[in-house]
Design an enzyme around this catalytic site. Sequence first.
Site, mmCIF file in Angstrom:
data_model
loop_
_atom_site.group_PDB
_atom_site.id
_atom_site.type_symbol
_atom_site.label_atom_id
_atom_site.label_comp_id
_atom_site.label_asym_id
_atom_site.label_seq_id
_atom_site.Cartn_x
_atom_site.Cartn_y
_atom_site.Cartn_z
ATOM 1 N N SER A 190 0.831 -1.199 0.000
ATOM 2 C CA SER A 190 0.000 0.000 0.000
ATOM 3 C C SER A 190 0.871 1.257 0.000
ATOM 4 C CB SER A 190 -0.966 -0.036 1.182
ATOM 5 O OG SER A 190 -1.976 0.944 1.045
ATOM 6 N N ASP A 343 -2.566 6.224 -3.723
ATOM 7 C CA ASP A 343 -1.339 5.566 -3.269
ATOM 8 C C ASP A 343 -0.926 4.478 -4.268
ATOM 9 O OD1 ASP A 343 -3.329 3.736 -2.671
ATOM 10 O OD2 ASP A 343 -2.626 3.300 -0.649
#
Length: 653
Positions: A190, A343
Site C-alpha cells: 500500500s 497511493d
Amino acid sequence: MNTLTDRIQAAVVAGQLLESSARNICQLLARSSSPVYEKSITELVDAEAWSELDDRFFRTLAFGTGGLRGRTIGKIVIAAERGTPQGLDRPEFPCVGTNAMNDFNISRATQGLVAYLKEWFAKENLPGRPKIAIAHDTRHFSRDFAELTARVASENGVDVCLFSMPRSTPELSFAVRFTNSTAGIVLTASHNPPHDNGYKVYFADGGQVVEPQASGIIQKVNAVECDVYKPVAPEERGTIFHIGDEIDNAYMARLETLILDRSLIEKARDLKIVFTPIHGTGGEISCPMLARLGFQFSVVPQQAGFDGRFPTVKSPNPENAEALTLAVKLANEQGADLVLATDPDCDRMGAAVRNSKGEMELISGNQIGSIMAWYRATTLIRQGILNESNLKNCVIVKTFVTTDLQKAIAKKLGIRCVETLTGFKYIGAKLGKYERALPADIQAVYRGLSEAETRALRLALSSYYVFGGEESYGYSGADFCRDKDANSATVMFCEVAAYAKARGLTLDALLDEVYAEFGYYAEQNANLVFEGAEGAGKIKRLAESYATQPPQSLDGVAVTEVVNFATQEIYDVEGDLIPKEAMLILTLADGRRVAVRPSGTEPKIKFYLFGRRDPAPGQTFTREELGSIKGEVKASLERLWAELQADVDQRLA
C-alpha cells in the site's frame, strides 16, 4: 576456524544476538538451498551487524488476517543481495531473513494458502480445482513475487489468473468475483515506504479474508517451515492464465455506474482537476475513467510513471501534504479546483481543494468520506430512488475510528449506520452478509446482474449499501468491489466537486453547509513509530498498559467511559458480535473521545482524537458560529494530544 554457526552462537552468548534470531538463522540455513541466504548471513556476521540480523531474524514473519507485510530491502543492503545491477536502483535479490518479505516467505504463504483452498474446495464439493487471481503494484520485487506466487500455486495444483501488468488492489477484488476465483492475492504494501512489500489475501467473495477462513489459512501458512516443496505430478498442476484488458473493461463499466447525475458534469465543464498516481497503479484506470466521463484533468508528469522508489515524495501516502506538493504546484499553475492523489496500489485517495479564499487546502479522509456519504445519500433521496418505503433497508458503513459526522448524517436521513473494526475487510464482510441475505436463486446470478438490478433487489430484500469508508482515506460506493477503492473514490468525489461547481460553491463551503446542518465534527489522528525488535516490544507494552491502566482523566476532564475491544463483548446495531481487537476507546465528560490501537500493518501505535459541537434541536449553525466553534474544537484536540504524548513517555519510562 570457527564455522558460521559457531560464530552465531558465540554472539548469543556474548549478548550481541537474540536467541530467537540465532535459532531462525540456523533453521533457514539448514532448510533452504539458496546460496544467497548463506552469503548474506555471512556478510552480516563478518560485519558484526547484530542489530540488522536481529531485525531480520528475531521472528518468522507471521501470516495474519492482513496477510504478510515487511521489509523487502534491508536497512543494510549487502553485496550478496545487491548482486547484478538492476533498474531503478533495485537490489537483485530481496532482503534475506525470516522476518522479511522475500521468496522464502512468499513460498511459505502460497503453499499454506493452497493447502487450505484445496481442503475448502473438497469440503464444499466443488467441481474442478481451486483458482487464484493475482495482481501486483509497482513496488520493488512486486512482479517477481507475483510470478513466484503463480508458479508455487500452479505447481501445487491450483489454476491462476495473473494480471500481465501492475493493477490496483480494488481491481484485484473485482477480478476475484469476475473470474469466479476461489481466492485472490495482491502483492503490495500500500502506502508503506519503498523498502516494504506485502502479500494480501482475498477469498471467493472478493473480500479480504475474515473468520472462519482467516484462522484456517493462518494455521496452514504458519505450519509451513520451509520455502522448498515437491510439486504435484505434471497432470495435476494448475494452468496460469494471463489477464488484463477484459477485466479492465468490465471494471470500468461498473465504475461508470457510480455517477448519480451525469448532467452535473456537463454543467460544470469548467471544473479543473489535477490527478497524481504517485508512481503507482492509479493512472491505469482512474485516468481513462475521468476521460470517459468527460472531466477536464491533468496528470502530474513527474509522478505518472511506475517507479518503486517513489523518488518525488518522502512517502507515497496521499494523506500526507508533502506527497501532494507537485500536484498542488501544478494546480496553482493551471488554476485547478481540485487535486486528487492515489497511493501505489490505488486503494486510498487523498484530496486538496481550492477553498473560498482561493487557496489550495488539504482535506482529511474523514471530510472526504463525509461529504461523499452526504452527497450520495441526499441525491438518491432527491431522485426518489431512496424513499420512506425503503430507507429502512439502506446502510452506511464506517469504522469505529471514523468520524461520527457520518453517523449523524445517516441518523437524520433515516439510514442505518453500521460501525466496524478498523480495516475494510470488515466492511467487505458486511457486503457479503447483505448478499447472502438474498434468496439463493438470486445469489446464483448476482454477479452478472446490472447495478440497477442489484440495487432494486437489495432495497426490496436485503440491505442497500449507500456508502462506506474509513478515516484512513479508504472509500467505497458499491458492492462490485469488496475493498476500499480509490478508482471509485476518484469518480465519486469528482461528481461531488461538479455538484459544488454547478452551484457556484467551493468544496470547503459545501462542507460547511453539511457542518451547519448536521453538527461540527473534528478529528486529529497521530502515530508514534517504534521500529525493529525493540520497537515491537514498546508497542506491546503500551497496548497492555492502556488496557490494564487506562487514564482516569485527560486535559483536566474525567474519563467517563472505557470500552476495551479486546475483553468486552460488543455488538453492532445489526446484532453482530464485534471480533476481539486490541483497541481502547475513552470517552471524556465533555464529549471528546480518544481511540488507541496498535497498527496491524506498520510499526506504529495509533491515536484517534474526536471533538464535536451539535446545533440546538431544529437549528443550524451560522457562519460566524461555525468559525468560532472550529477554533475551539481544534484547540481542545491539540491540548488532548499534548497530554497523551506526555502520558506515553511516562508509560515507557
